[in-house]
Design a protein around this motif. Structure first.
Motif, PDB file in Angstrom:
ATOM      1  N   UNK A 113     -20.203 -82.460 -29.713  1.00 26.38           N
ATOM      2  CA  UNK A 113     -19.405 -82.247 -30.914  1.00 26.38           C
ATOM      3  C   UNK A 113     -19.025 -83.573 -31.581  1.00 26.38           C
ATOM      4  N   UNK A 114     -18.841 -84.624 -30.786  1.00 29.98           N
ATOM      5  CA  UNK A 114     -18.454 -85.912 -31.360  1.00 29.98           C
ATOM      6  C   UNK A 114     -19.514 -86.426 -32.322  1.00 29.98           C
ATOM      7  N   UNK A 115     -20.792 -86.281 -31.947  1.00 31.30           N
ATOM      8  CA  UNK A 115     -21.871 -86.741 -32.828  1.00 31.30           C
ATOM      9  C   UNK A 115     -21.935 -85.919 -34.102  1.00 31.30           C
ATOM     10  N   UNK A 116     -21.693 -84.625 -33.975  1.00 33.11           N
ATOM     11  CA  UNK A 116     -21.717 -83.764 -35.155  1.00 33.11           C
ATOM     12  C   UNK A 116     -20.570 -84.113 -36.094  1.00 33.11           C
ATOM     13  N   UNK A 117     -19.400 -84.411 -35.525  1.00 35.40           N
ATOM     14  CA  UNK A 117     -18.256 -84.781 -36.353  1.00 35.40           C
ATOM     15  C   UNK A 117     -18.505 -86.088 -37.094  1.00 35.40           C
ATOM     16  N   UNK A 118     -19.173 -87.030 -36.439  1.00 36.12           N
ATOM     17  CA  UNK A 118     -19.526 -88.272 -37.124  1.00 36.12           C
ATOM     18  C   UNK A 118     -20.508 -87.995 -38.259  1.00 36.12           C
ATOM     19  N   UNK A 119     -21.444 -87.067 -38.009  1.00 38.76           N
ATOM     20  CA  UNK A 119     -22.394 -86.704 -39.059  1.00 38.76           C
ATOM     21  C   UNK A 119     -21.667 -86.064 -40.241  1.00 38.76           C
ATOM     22  N   UNK A 120     -20.647 -85.262 -39.945  1.00 44.50           N
ATOM     23  CA  UNK A 120     -19.866 -84.640 -41.019  1.00 44.50           C
ATOM     24  C   UNK A 120     -19.109 -85.690 -41.817  1.00 44.50           C
ATOM     25  N   UNK A 121     -18.532 -86.661 -41.126  1.00 44.43           N
ATOM     26  CA  UNK A 121     -17.760 -87.685 -41.834  1.00 44.43           C
ATOM     27  C   UNK A 121     -18.667 -88.607 -42.647  1.00 44.43           C
ATOM     28  N   UNK A 122     -19.962 -88.631 -42.340  1.00 49.99           N
ATOM     29  CA  UNK A 122     -20.894 -89.451 -43.113  1.00 49.99           C
ATOM     30  C   UNK A 122     -20.886 -89.036 -44.583  1.00 49.99           C
ATOM     31  N   UNK A 123     -20.717 -87.739 -44.845  1.00 45.23           N
ATOM     32  CA  UNK A 123     -20.703 -87.269 -46.229  1.00 45.23           C
ATOM     33  C   UNK A 123     -19.551 -87.921 -46.993  1.00 45.23           C
ATOM     34  N   UNK A 124     -18.363 -87.955 -46.387  1.00 39.87           N
ATOM     35  CA  UNK A 124     -17.226 -88.601 -47.048  1.00 39.87           C
ATOM     36  C   UNK A 124     -17.481 -90.090 -47.237  1.00 39.87           C
ATOM     37  N   UNK A 125     -18.096 -90.732 -46.238  1.00 40.96           N
ATOM     38  CA  UNK A 125     -18.371 -92.162 -46.351  1.00 40.96           C
ATOM     39  C   UNK A 125     -19.427 -92.437 -47.420  1.00 40.96           C
ATOM     40  N   UNK A 126     -20.387 -91.524 -47.566  1.00 43.10           N
ATOM     41  CA  UNK A 126     -21.384 -91.683 -48.624  1.00 43.10           C
ATOM     42  C   UNK A 126     -20.720 -91.600 -49.996  1.00 43.10           C
ATOM     43  N   UNK A 127     -19.729 -90.712 -50.129  1.00 44.37           N
ATOM     44  CA  UNK A 127     -19.014 -90.624 -51.410  1.00 44.37           C
ATOM     45  C   UNK A 127     -18.319 -91.949 -51.715  1.00 44.37           C
ATOM     46  N   UNK A 128     -17.689 -92.531 -50.682  1.00 47.77           N
ATOM     47  CA  UNK A 128     -16.990 -93.797 -50.893  1.00 47.77           C
ATOM     48  C   UNK A 128     -17.984 -94.913 -51.215  1.00 47.77           C
ATOM     49  N   UNK A 129     -19.092 -94.954 -50.489  1.00 45.76           N
ATOM     50  CA  UNK A 129     -20.107 -95.975 -50.759  1.00 45.76           C
ATOM     51  C   UNK A 129     -20.735 -95.778 -52.129  1.00 45.76           C
ATOM     52  N   UNK A 130     -20.818 -94.532 -52.575  1.00 43.17           N
ATOM     53  CA  UNK A 130     -21.375 -94.234 -53.887  1.00 43.17           C
ATOM     54  C   UNK A 130     -20.583 -94.939 -54.980  1.00 43.17           C
ATOM     55  N   UNK A 135     -24.274-103.950 -48.691  1.00 50.59           N
ATOM     56  CA  UNK A 135     -22.854-103.860 -48.381  1.00 50.59           C
ATOM     57  C   UNK A 135     -22.460-102.421 -48.069  1.00 50.59           C
ATOM     58  N   UNK A 136     -22.996-101.487 -48.843  1.00 45.43           N
ATOM     59  CA  UNK A 136     -22.688-100.081 -48.601  1.00 45.43           C
ATOM     60  C   UNK A 136     -23.200 -99.632 -47.248  1.00 45.43           C
ATOM     61  N   UNK A 137     -24.418-100.020 -46.921  1.00 47.48           N
ATOM     62  CA  UNK A 137     -24.994 -99.625 -45.635  1.00 47.48           C
ATOM     63  C   UNK A 137     -24.264-100.279 -44.474  1.00 47.48           C
ATOM     64  N   UNK A 138     -23.801-101.489 -44.668  1.00 53.62           N
ATOM     65  CA  UNK A 138     -23.011-102.144 -43.634  1.00 53.62           C
ATOM     66  C   UNK A 138     -21.752-101.345 -43.346  1.00 53.62           C
ATOM     67  N   UNK A 139     -21.097-100.882 -44.415  1.00 52.08           N
ATOM     68  CA  UNK A 139     -19.905-100.076 -44.229  1.00 52.08           C
ATOM     69  C   UNK A 139     -20.210 -98.787 -43.491  1.00 52.08           C
ATOM     70  N   UNK A 140     -21.317 -98.139 -43.821  1.00 51.32           N
ATOM     71  CA  UNK A 140     -21.681 -96.906 -43.143  1.00 51.32           C
ATOM     72  C   UNK A 140     -21.976 -97.158 -41.675  1.00 51.32           C
ATOM     73  N   UNK A 141     -22.636 -98.263 -41.377  1.00 57.46           N
ATOM     74  CA  UNK A 141     -22.915 -98.594 -39.981  1.00 57.46           C
ATOM     75  C   UNK A 141     -21.631 -98.881 -39.224  1.00 57.46           C
ATOM     76  N   UNK A 142     -20.713 -99.597 -39.874  1.00 58.54           N
ATOM     77  CA  UNK A 142     -19.442 -99.924 -39.228  1.00 58.54           C
ATOM     78  C   UNK A 142     -18.619 -98.684 -38.972  1.00 58.54           C
ATOM     79  N   UNK A 143     -18.786 -97.662 -39.789  1.00 59.74           N
ATOM     80  CA  UNK A 143     -18.044 -96.418 -39.608  1.00 59.74           C
ATOM     81  C   UNK A 143     -18.632 -95.555 -38.506  1.00 59.74           C
ATOM     82  N   UNK A 144     -19.691 -96.034 -37.848  1.00 57.03           N
ATOM     83  CA  UNK A 144     -20.247 -95.304 -36.727  1.00 57.03           C
ATOM     84  C   UNK A 144     -21.481 -94.499 -37.056  1.00 57.03           C
TER      85      UNK A 144
END
Length: 504
Positions: A208-225, A182-191
């Motif tokens: 820059x768009x790809x880098x920004x998505x990579x940066x937002x992954x950290x916040x999404x990992x916190x939420x999935x955590x 479920x957590x990984x599904x959410x991360x995939x859905x977030x791009x």
């Protein structure tokens, strides 16, 4: 020539009406200066808003929101909307015209404030499930941002197994598999699916768009955590870090992107380190933090460097308290002039615990006083996501475990009980951790019955959060209680319940 109908209610406008709103709607909107209005569902179908949402740029969404015909012919002033958001007009201008926001806490807060429907967003909202269907993992498309990410990492992608685990409750293994999927599904859905896929396909060029998505992954990992726990997400973060590192080494990008990429990699290194710490894989954490400090300096990003130093101070505080103290000192020096009260609080807490491990009660008391003084200044709009757990409960918790390190379990129990009596609902993991440490303090005091009762009550929560750091402390409590000759009925109940739990 005026519009014949009010865009808000559809009523006809008088010929001399040059406001674009009928009189009843103007009256209804008199309170709009204090809070965002309730808008109809069709509001979000307006083309400029849909385009801004598709671009995943909340600043442009806000600009389209302000200029929506629903508000009349004159756009809402930036000063009005900025007041809603708790920022200045100049800050809102930068938000609307600058790079996309990547900090999940600010994205979610503003989205909720403006009442943007969750179905339109590219990120999850607190207390709401990710909108992605679990089948996103089974699509098998050629789009690198979606598809079978679990072919590369994590548990098997058997949809029936997920459904079965979610409906029947299952054993611990089934629940863990369901949670991580479920957590990984959410991360995939977030791009982020392409970052979680295999590392063999490196793009030729990174924007820059790809880098920004990579940066937002950290916040999404916190939420999935919060959903799955560090035990399950540690490998996910490390895998994403490996993928992004391959990009940095083999892809082409501009100088501007290079600096942003270094910061994004440093942030992902820090998150990988934290997840390693909480999963009790501490030996894997130090290289990530060393890398983060180096990349932060390459990118000339002191904020990322301070985050890495704060985590390094946490990692080594038990084994190398002197070096832990130096790391916190360095973080305070680097952040001088811009650190928010919460960040200052956190760094003084790091120093306080290091002094406690060193047996320096005077240094510990001095740093705790500074931490509480800084916390009294409250939250700040520039607070970063990684300090949002710093609150009165955290201060009491660190004080409690520091007193344990100083060999004062009675004082430790007093501080830790202040956490459990007034828990912070948004930081469940920390509450459980400090409850386990309270059981440890009671055990050290010789109050076997109280220690066993606390441990028995917290056992189900420990199993749910999937943190080896927490579960190992509870295992030590179990070992200490089982070895006591004065064991009573409550002690035996806890030991038996613990033994049954770990064998499931």
């Amino acid at each position: 020539m005026t519009h014949s109908n009010c865009p808000r209610c559809g009523g006809r406008l008088a010929r001399d009406n040059d406001t674009g709103r009928c009189t009843p709607c103007q009256v209804a909107e008199r309170d709009r200066l204090s809070a965002p209005p309730v808008v109809p569902a069709s509001f979000w179908e307006h083309e400029p808003i849909r385009r801004a949402l598709a671009e995943r740029h909340l600043g442009r969404v806000i600009r389209a929101y302000r200029c929506h015909p629903y508000h009349g012919r004159v756009a809402l002033p930036q000063t009005v909307v900025a007041a809603w958001l708790g920022i200045t007009q100049a800050q809102l201008s930068r938000v609307e015209n600058g790079s996309p926001l990547v900090h999940l806490d600010r994205l979610t807060h503003w989205a909720q404030l403006l009442r943007i429907p969750a179905s339109f967003l590219w990120f999850g909202l607190p207390d709401q499930p990710y909108r992605a269907d679990i089948r996103v993992l089974e699509m098998g498309t050629d789009d690198p941002s979606s598809g079978r990410i679990l072919d590369h990492i994590g548990p098997p992608t058997d949809t029936d197994t997920v459904k079965e685990a979610s409906t029947r409750g299952g054993g611990a293994t089934d629940r863990r598999r369901f949670n991580v999927m479920a957590a990984l599904t959410g991360l995939a859905a977030a791009g982020h699916g392409y970052l979680l896929a295999g590392t063999s396909d490196v793009p030729k060029y990174i924007g820059m768009e790809q880098v920004q998505l990579a940066s937002s992954l950290v916040d999404d990992l916190r939420q999935a955590d919060a959903l799955a726990g560090a035990d399950l997400l540690c490998d996910v973060a490390i895998h994403a870090h490996t993928t992004l590192s391959a990009w940095a080494a083999r892809a082409s990008y501009s100088r501007e992107v290079s600096e942003a990429l270094q910061s994004a990699l440093a942030d992902l290194s820090i998150e990988s380190a934290w997840l390693s710490i909480d999963a009790s894989r501490r030996s894997e954490a130090r290289p990530f933090l060393n890398e983060a400090i180096a990349r932060a300096r390459i990118a000339d990003d002191p904020r990322v460097e301070v985050r890495a130093l704060a985590h390094l101070s946490l990692l080594i505080r038990e084994d190398q308290p002197g070096e832990s103290l130096h790391c916190a000192d360095a973080a305070l020096r680097v952040s001088a002039g811009w650190a928010t009260p919460r960040l200052i609080t956190l760094l003084h807490l790091r120093r306080a615990h290091a002094y406690a491990v060193l047996g320096d009660a005077s240094g510990f008391n001095r740093e705790m006083t500074k931490a509480r003084q800084a916390l009294d200044h409250g939250a700040h709009e520039d607070d970063e996501g990684f300090v949002h757990f710093v609150n009165a409960q955290e201060v009491n918790g660190i004080e409690g475990i520091s007193y344990l390190a100083l060999g004062r379990p009675e004082r430790a129990a007093q501080s830790l009980r202040a956490v459990t009596d007034n828990p912070s609902p948004n930081h469940r993991r920390n509450e459980v951790y400090y409850t386990v440490r309270l059981a440890e303090a009671a055990c050290q005091q010789g109050d076997v019955n109280q220690a066993a009762r606390i441990a028995l009550d917290v056992l189900p929560a420990v199993r749910q959060i999937s943190s080896k750091r927490v579960s190992q402390h509870l295992a030590q409590v179990r070992a200490n209680l089982a070895a006591r000759r004065d064991a009573n009925t409550t002690t035996r109940q806890f030991v038996d319940a613990y033994d049954r739990a770990v064998t499931v």
